[in-house]
Write an enzyme that holds these catalytic residues in place. Structure first.
Site, mmCIF file in Angstrom:
data_model
loop_
_atom_site.group_PDB
_atom_site.id
_atom_site.type_symbol
_atom_site.label_atom_id
_atom_site.label_comp_id
_atom_site.label_asym_id
_atom_site.label_seq_id
_atom_site.Cartn_x
_atom_site.Cartn_y
_atom_site.Cartn_z
ATOM 1 N N SER A 1 0.792 -1.231 0.000
ATOM 2 C CA SER A 1 0.000 0.000 0.000
ATOM 3 C C SER A 1 0.819 1.272 0.000
ATOM 4 C CB SER A 1 -0.923 0.000 1.230
ATOM 5 O OG SER A 1 -0.166 -0.010 2.422
ATOM 6 N N ASP A 2 2.147 1.181 -0.089
ATOM 7 C CA ASP A 2 2.947 2.399 -0.002
ATOM 8 C C ASP A 2 2.933 3.111 -1.348
ATOM 9 O OD1 ASP A 2 5.103 2.828 -1.601
ATOM 10 O OD2 ASP A 2 6.353 1.388 -0.705
ATOM 11 N N THR A 3 2.294 4.253 -1.419
ATOM 12 C CA THR A 3 2.047 4.943 -2.684
ATOM 13 C C THR A 3 1.859 6.429 -2.411
ATOM 14 O OG1 THR A 3 0.876 2.989 -3.493
ATOM 15 C CG2 THR A 3 0.517 4.990 -4.720
ATOM 16 N N ALA A 4 2.077 7.254 -3.435
ATOM 17 C CA ALA A 4 1.782 8.684 -3.327
ATOM 18 C C ALA A 4 1.084 9.135 -4.600
ATOM 19 C CB ALA A 4 3.072 9.476 -3.119
#
Length: 526
Positions: free
Chosen positions: A338-341
């Protein structure tokens, strides 16, 4: 930090206020949305390093006012030419962390070259200036970075180069401490001098590969030199007269279109906002799209993804008909990182950029390559080692990708740009945000701040929970549970719901931006 902004000329939204300021700085210098988007992207790689960076991938949707069409840029990397299932013989899955999880070439820098190099007005040096400044001089460590550094402290300590940057003196920096990344600043300066080639064919590529080689990594200099992203036709659909645009496969973006087209069959006037029916239909629509996604999504060069059928009106009717109004469907889906920008920019000429970037897990592979300051992604760990699986690991292949920036147009012009952090949660949150803006008349900041939900497994959790923020009406929660949903009530503004942002553009050109209260972002407009 402004969570909401209104402006006639321009709008920037991102999950970190310094990145939003970087984009605004480019626009005020005379740059356009493409210059601003690259400045935001690069700055996020510095000030939100646990979520994104030069070692990761990106997807872009762009609209040039002069062209009048939406284009997609696929900035995802392929596995190495010598990387195959035999490299992991005797293992059930690819490692999630460490040098051997970094098996796909990072596509970020290539994306910058394509988006700004072909559309921008400023130089790369100007676009990277804020990122270089914050890397070299430092910036106040954000609450979000602190939270994930504490969570991942043991993993970060396993790579000496990573620990030296993110755990200075062996400790987690406090919120507000000045956080400096001198090696990354030097790498960014090398990009200013050498451009895209410095990263893929020059000194940066050599340093990254040398660092990987010392740690038994698998990518080669030839893999970096061979990397090319590409402009592609976006996946498209229609919802209540709006033309929907998503990045095409290997992105999961088409699921966002499928869910909306199925939900269009239901009348929002007969579905009170926040009711049981409101949540249940969206959740069930998403589950149905995941069945098709899990069966077909991978690199389309290796397997045809049947978008024509999946995005057809007839199939939307079929999906809508399969939603049981009274019962939750029993279905499982593999967890995704889920690590996103996500961020978006619109300028006064009408140019628009909706984009998203990621390292996959928080801090990606956890492996920093040599003295480059580049934290490499672990996106390739999502490949399967099962030779019969559609997303099985093969050389020179792009993996199933969760990243999915969105745009919606009316009468050929952008009206909504929206997206969010969170692997499995991206199509879920996008569907909620878009319906809130279109069907229930919410402004962007309202749409992203309202209570959210997240169905499915996440890494480290075996259950198929439906997480509901506690702000949701108790009667709605009770009815969802009675319908068979595995309900778990979580805190208000729970971090697992991701960081969503949106821009809405009125018919007269007025722009409204909103950023998520769950993050450290800002909306800047004027």
């Amino acid at each position: 930090m402004n969570r909401a902004a209104v402006g006639k000329q321009a709008m920037v939204v991102s999950p970190h206020y310094l990145a939003s300021e970087a984009g605004a700085e480019m626009l005020r210098r005379g740059g356009n949305a493409f210059d601003a988007a690259v400045a935001v992207s690069a700055c996020l790689g510095v000030v939100y390093p646990h979520m994104t960076g030069l070692g990761g991938d990106c997807f872009w949707l762009t609209y040039r006012a002069g062209e009048g069409r939406v284009r997609a840029y696929n900035g995802s990397g392929r596995s190495g030419a010598a990387v195959d299932r035999d490299c992991f013989a005797g293992m059930e899955s690819i490692p999630h962390r460490g040098a051997r999880s970094a098996i796909t070439v990072p596509g970020m820098v290539d994306g910058w070259a394509a988006v700004q190099g072909q559309n921008g007005r400023l130089t790369l040096a100007e676009a990277l200036a804020p990122a270089i400044r914050h890397a070299a001089e430092g910036f106040p460590l954000s609450p979000d970075q602190h939270f994930f550094t504490v969570k991942c402290k043991d993993m970060l300590g396993e790579c000496p180069e990573t620990a030296a940057i993110y755990l200075p003196h062996g400790t987690v920096p406090a919120v507000g401490d000045r956080f400096v990344q001198r090696e990354l600043a030097a790498t960014l300066r090398a990009l200013v001098d050498g451009g895209r080639e410095a990263f893929y064919e020059g000194e940066i590529a050599r340093a990254i590969v040398a660092g990987l080689r010392r740690a038994d990594g698998l990518l080669s200099e030839a893999d970096f030199a061979a990397h090319r992203g590409g402009w592609e036709e976006p996946a498209t659909g229609v919802y209540r007269g709006y033309t929907l645009y998503q990045a095409p496969p290997n992105s999961q973006g088409f699921t966002g279109i499928m869910a909306l087209q199925a939900l269009e069959r239901f009348d929002p006037a007969a579905t009170p906002y926040g009711s049981y029916a409101y949540y249940h239909r969206m959740i069930e629509a998403i589950k149905l799209t995941f069945i098709d996604r899990n069966r077909d999504l991978t690199d389309p060069d290796f397997h045809r993804v049947p978008l024509e059928r999946l995005l057809s009106r007839a199939y939307a009717d079929e999906l809508a008909g399969r939603i049981d109004p009274n019962r939750a469907m029993d279905f499982d889906s593999p967890p995704a990182g889920s690590d996103t920008a996500y961020a978006a920019v619109v300028d006064e000429e009408g140019n628009a950029v909706s984009f998203i970037q990621s390292l996959y897990f928080e801090f990606g592979s956890g492996f920093t390559a040599g003295n480059t300051g580049v934290l490499l992604q672990n996106r390739g760990s999502f490949f399967s080692l099962d030779p019969t699986h559609v997303n099985t690991l093969e050389p020179n292949k792009r993996t199933f990708h969760t990243l999915m920036p969105a745009m919606a147009c009316l009468d050929g012009k952008p009206r909504f740009l929206y997206g969010t952090q969170g692997g499995e949660g991206q199509p879920q949150t996008q569907t909620a945000i878009f319906t809130r803006m279109v069907d229930y008349g919410m402004a962007p900041h309202e749409a992203v701040a309202e209570p959210r939900w997240l169905w499915g497994r996440t890494w480290g959790e075996a259950s198929r929970e439906l997480k509901l923020e506690g702000r949701i009406d108790e009667e709605t929660i009770r009815r969802l549970s009675e319908a068979g949903h595995d309900v778990r009530v979580v805190d208000a503004y729970d971090y697992r719901m991701g960081h969503a942002h949106a821009i809405a553009i009125d018919g007269d050109g007025m722009k409204r931006g909103g950023t998520d209260p769950r993050c450290d972002g800002a909306a800047i407009g004027w």
